[in-house]
Design an enzyme around this catalytic site. Structure first.
Site, mmCIF file in Angstrom:
data_model
loop_
_atom_site.group_PDB
_atom_site.id
_atom_site.type_symbol
_atom_site.label_atom_id
_atom_site.label_comp_id
_atom_site.label_asym_id
_atom_site.label_seq_id
_atom_site.Cartn_x
_atom_site.Cartn_y
_atom_site.Cartn_z
ATOM 1 N N GLU A 1 0.855 -1.197 0.000
ATOM 2 C CA GLU A 1 0.000 0.000 0.000
ATOM 3 C C GLU A 1 0.881 1.233 0.000
ATOM 4 O O GLU A 1 1.144 1.821 -1.012
ATOM 5 C CB GLU A 1 -0.931 0.017 1.221
ATOM 6 C CG GLU A 1 -1.916 -1.135 1.225
ATOM 7 C CD GLU A 1 -3.221 -0.777 1.937
ATOM 8 O OE1 GLU A 1 -3.670 0.372 1.859
ATOM 9 O OE2 GLU A 1 -3.791 -1.691 2.576
ATOM 10 N N GLU B 1 -1.014 -1.322 13.305
ATOM 11 C CA GLU B 1 -2.260 -0.952 12.652
ATOM 12 C C GLU B 1 -3.476 -1.348 13.488
ATOM 13 O O GLU B 1 -4.492 -0.668 13.499
ATOM 14 C CB GLU B 1 -2.317 -1.675 11.299
ATOM 15 C CG GLU B 1 -3.600 -1.515 10.533
ATOM 16 C CD GLU B 1 -3.526 -2.204 9.179
ATOM 17 O OE1 GLU B 1 -2.760 -3.179 9.043
ATOM 18 O OE2 GLU B 1 -4.234 -1.758 8.266
HETATM 19 C C1 BGC Z 1 -4.804 1.324 5.178
HETATM 20 C C2 BGC Z 1 -5.313 2.270 6.211
HETATM 21 C C3 BGC Z 1 -6.398 3.039 5.549
HETATM 22 C C4 BGC Z 1 -7.484 2.034 5.316
HETATM 23 C C5 BGC Z 1 -8.787 2.526 4.839
HETATM 24 C C6 BGC Z 1 -5.904 0.360 4.914
HETATM 25 O O1 BGC Z 1 -5.582 -0.683 4.098
HETATM 26 O O2 BGC Z 1 -3.616 0.736 5.526
HETATM 27 O O3 BGC Z 1 -4.471 2.796 7.077
HETATM 28 O O4 BGC Z 1 -6.793 4.201 6.135
HETATM 29 O O5 BGC Z 1 -7.056 0.989 4.503
HETATM 30 O O6 BGC Z 1 -9.666 2.027 5.691
#
Ligand code: BGC
Length: 890
Positions: free
Chosen positions: A469, A746
């Site tokens: 990402e 996370e």
């Molecule tokens: C990211 C987050 C992001 C989210 C959206 C994820 O995959 O890593 O930090 O804000 O998606 O909900």
């Protein structure tokens, strides 16, 4: 004595890359006298150093302006010319002193599009490869290209006075002159939507030039890839050479440059890179290299260019591994003891053709092998093939990784702890904040946040640095912006990022969840989209930046209108996607409806827009958006405020019968949406939810967490907020630390299935702002720190806390301690600002400053810089001007 220091032009000291028509100037005042305010200033801009020295402002002389403004004062002189150096200085007056600054300078880069005479060039045929770059939904593979090496020779016959390079290579480039890398930027340029804009950097190359010169530029993929809608690597550069005789010359990229592939082959952000040192072309970036086998370049189309007026990405620290082990024959794993972003620098000797593989990971399994589950599809592997020439040193240039551990295979012999070094890589923002307190767990949380925040500044604020990402998710960005601002100088970074957001806006006013929109996730969840208005507001609040508000006003308004068009009687039902993301035990919100978080931010944004309209003196809009926010508030309460089992609570909208939760209580209190008469009831529910039902733990996702601690502290329960923060059991920050986290995760959980489990996410890092604001007690009250509050917590199980901030107005320092029934606090306030200081009253109810009694009021009005404001709760409130103060309370 009064001194004027820290002269900045557009947030930079002596910049050489200005491309705005009216640059703004800032300086700070330093005085050894208390209570100093600037009463007037005079700025001059001169065409030469000598003129500036003699106060001849031939380009601009503001004259003596009666004003206290010292931050972002706009240039008001003659039209500036491109590629020109200007000298400036300032003189200031306070009530009883005056001072002149030293001479600073700024240089313009290309002010007009026509200043670019260079052409974009590329290679006709590229060797391509296929990688897993998580390009966009629906595509699982993407095509990328081997790096291109460009070169050009030239000779100089006159004496050079100064030389500059203006350059952009998409996606990532490295500039070399006469065999040396120019400057220390890495992963340049900053990421943008290249279909709209590309950023060029400016380098001082005076010291790189000889009579006979060669320029070499390597260009790799970065994010300029076809899957995101861009194309092959390309380059544009313009070199200005100014001679001592006053003439100047431009050397530009055009069809006369030559290009080739070279040792750096595959390269990709998630992929890593493959470098075959056997293919090196010694001397390729030096004069006299035979490039007859190289190809002619091809001219290509140009995105619009803009100067990169923000700190570049750099290697800021080199880490030694702490441990090494071998879980299997030939496999070596190194532990750096810290999760971070960057790569390793490898040192090796061995036979030609030996292939070494470096893999990166955040975790190891019980058997000591790498666990790459948190990387998902990112391959994050660098390969180096030896040329077999004594000691070889390799470090990647066109990729980066998020990791704590690396695994090396293929190493000739047995590596040692000296064989690799970790390179910490991120946007090199200046650290301006320091925080420490008497609780080591809190200090460790703060430390994790600093590592995590820096790891996620990669010219855009990213969500994470390791998996497939690393995108500019707006939710993560908005939630942590205040924390980032209190720790780092983010002004130039966010100025650029707000431009990115504006450029991502569609005709209908919508913006995407990720900016730049490499993934086309339109329209954003309102809890993500709020980043636009929220960050713009912080730019005004913390840096007194009105220009940002002006430049973005129309687009911000369009965004709020988009929200309005997509609401149903002021409730937003269809835009929410993530909401109170990642509460304990889930990624999806638990019991907090998407409609509620979306509508909360709709209210938040409408209200902020009304405040912004006020700053910009747009009277009609002030009222219009105030009214809109009132309507949203009423609708919000109509929809979510319920009377259940004898009390008022916020709960899900019909569809969700589960009653209230922490986030549901926090948001309406934080935003004052809750009608005054029910506020206490809702707050009581919150207390009960935290204390009784969660045993002093949070139960919030990223949205609720952002506001939970502030709401508790503002309503007299600092102690409870502090309890949540210092829990060592699940869920909480302390639990992460206990489980060995060196950055924030996370999720509140350590490991979950499915790869949504990064160990270096910054979104729960919003808590760091609370450390500065509520533990150290420093809170901004007026834009640009003109006025702020110092209020230490009272019902706290803390012996001391201290924080230092190099704010835009200068250094703010607060250090308080509680010892044997006595309270001491040292406070330093920059000149040209004021603070409201809350000194807690202790048992004797006596307060002293530097040994003189300030309360009871025998010295009232007599101690310079201090005036009594009021008694409030258990504090005496004093207004103080600039200077050092040493308070004691008995
Ligand atoms: C990211 C987050 C992001 C989210 C959206 C994820 O995959 O890593 O930090 O804000 O998606 O909900």
């Amino acid at each position: 004595m009064l001194r004027l220091e820290n002269l900045r032009c557009e947030y930079m000291r002596n910049p050489i890359n200005i491309d705005v028509e009216k640059p703004r100037f800032s300086w700070i005042l330093i005085s050894d006298q208390r209570d100093q305010f600037q009463r007037a200033y005079r700025i001059i801009v001169s065409s030469s150093y000598e003129k500036a020295l003699n106060w001849i402002g031939d380009i601009w002389d503001s004259g003596k302006v009666l004003s206290g403004e010292n931050i972002n004062v706009e240039y008001g002189g003659k039209e500036l010319e491109s590629f020109t150096r200007y000298y400036w200085r300032v003189k200031c007056w306070t009530d009883n002193e005056e001072a002149e600054s030293d001479i600073a300078f700024f240089e313009t880069a290309a002010l007009e599009e026509e200043d670019w005479k260079a052409k974009w060039i590329t290679k006709k045929e590229f060797i391509s490869f296929i990688s897993n770059e998580n390009p966009a939904s629906g595509q699982d593979k993407c095509k990328q290209y081997y790096a291109a090496y460009f070169r050009k020779e030239f000779e100089i016959t006159k004496n050079v006075k100064r030389a500059r390079a203006y350059i952009c290579g998409l996606g990532i480039y490295e500039l070399r002159i006469n065999g040396r890398k120019v400057g220390d930027n890495v992963l340049d340029p900053g990421q943008t939507d290249y279909s709209k804009i590309a950023l060029y950097s400016t380098y001082d190359i005076t010291d790189y030039l000889n009579e006979k010169n060669a320029i070499g530029v390597i260009v790799g993929n970065g994010r300029h890839i076809e899957s995101y809608g861009y194309g092959k690597p390309r380059l544009i550069a313009q070199f200005l050479i100014e001679y001592e005789d006053g003439t100047r010359e431009f050397l530009v990229t055009d069809e006369n440059w030559r290009v080739s592939h070279g040792p750096l082959m595959e390269n990709g952000i998630y992929y890593g890179e493959r470098y075959d040192a056997r293919l090196e072309m010694p001397g390729w970036d030096e004069y006299g290299f035979d490039d007859s086998s190289w190809e002619e370049v091809e001219a290509t189309n140009r995105p619009k260019l803009k100067s990169q007026m923000m700190p570049p990405i750099k290697i800021t620290e080199t880490l030694k591994p702490k441990k090494m082990w071998s879980p299997k024959p030939g496999v070596y794993v190194f532990d750096f003891g810290q999760n971070f972003t960057g790569w390793v620098r490898l040192k090796v000797r061995g036979p030609r053709g030996t292939e070494i593989k470096i893999r990166y990971a955040e975790l190891v399994d019980n058997d000591g092998t790498l666990n790459t589950s948190t990387l998902r599809s990112a391959e994050s592997t660098d390969v180096y093939i030896l040329k077999g020439a004594g000691e070889e040193i390799y470090e990647p240039r066109f990729t980066y990784h998020g990791f704590r551990y690396v695994e090396i295979t293929g190493y000739p012999g047995v590596p040692t702890l000296e064989s690799v070094e970790g390179r910490f890589v991120h946007t090199a923002v200046e650290k301006i904040g320091d925080f420490v307190c008497s609780n080591d767990l809190v200090n460790q949380i703060h430390k994790n946040i600093i590592w995590g925040q820096l790891s996620n500044l990669m010219s855009i604020p990213t969500d994470c640095p390791q998996r497939d990402e690393r995108m500019g998710w707006l939710g993560d960005a908005q939630l942590t912006a205040e924390e980032a601002i209190l720790n780092f100088d983010m002004a130039a970074f966010y100025t650029k990022y707000l431009m990115d957001i504006r450029l991502s806006q569609r005709e209908d006013g919508s913006i995407p969840d990720v900016v730049p929109p490499y993934w086309k996730l339109y329209p954003a969840d309102p809890a993500w989209g709020t980043a636009y208005i929220t960050i713009a507001w912080y730019m005004y609040l913390y840096y007194n930046d009105k220009r940002v508000l002006e430049e973005h006003y129309d687009s911000m308004k369009k965004y709020v209108e988009f929200l309005k068009d997509n609401s149903d009687n002021y409730i937003i039902r269809n835009l929410g996607k993530y909401g109170d993301w990642c509460p304990p035990g889930s990624i999806h919100p638990k019991g907090t409806p998407l409609e509620l978080t979306s509508t909360f931010y709709f209210y938040h944004d409408a209200l902020l827009l009304s405040k912004i309209a006020k700053v910009l003196n747009k009277k009609i809009d002030v009222e219009k958006y105030k009214r809109l926010s009132e309507n949203i508030k009423n609708a919000f309460n109509g929809e979510f405020l319920k009377f259940e089992k004898g009390k008022h609570i916020y709960s899900g909208c019909g569809c969700n019968k589960k009653s209230t939760n922490q986030t549901l209580c926090v948001l309406p209190i934080y935003s004052n949406i809750v009608p005054e008469e029910y506020k206490l009831e809702v707050f009581k529910s919150l207390e009960e939810l935290v204390e009784v039902r969660s045993d002093g733990h949070l139960d919030t996702g990223i949205i609720g967490t952002r506001y939970l601690l502030e709401v508790l502290s503002d309503n007299g329960r600092f102690d409870l907020a502090y309890k949540i923060v210092t829990q060592e059991t699940y869920p909480g920050w302390g639990y992460m630390i206990k489980e060995g986290a060196t950055t924030l995760w996370e999720r509140w959980e350590k490991l979950c299935n499915g790869g949504m489990n990064s160990h270096n996410h910054i979104m729960f890092g919003s808590i760091d702002a609370w450390f500065y604001k509520y533990v150290a007690g420093i809170r901004i009250l007026e834009p640009g720190w003109k006025k702020f509050q110092v209020k230490p917590p009272i019902n706290a199980d803390l012996q001391f806390a201290s924080a230092r901030l190099i704010a835009i107005q200068g250094e703010i320092f607060v250090s308080w301690e509680r010892l044997n029934g006595k309270f001491r606090m040292v406070v330093s306030i920059p000149a040209n600002t004021q603070a409201l200081v809350y000194v807690p009253l202790m048992s004797k109810k006596e307060v002293f400053e530097s040994g003189r009694k300030v309360f009871p009021s025998e010295n009232e009005g007599k101690i310079c810089g201090i005036s009594f404001v009021e008694m409030k709760d258990k504090f005496i409130v004093l207004k103080i001007g600039s200077g050092w103060y040493n308070f004691e309370s008995f």
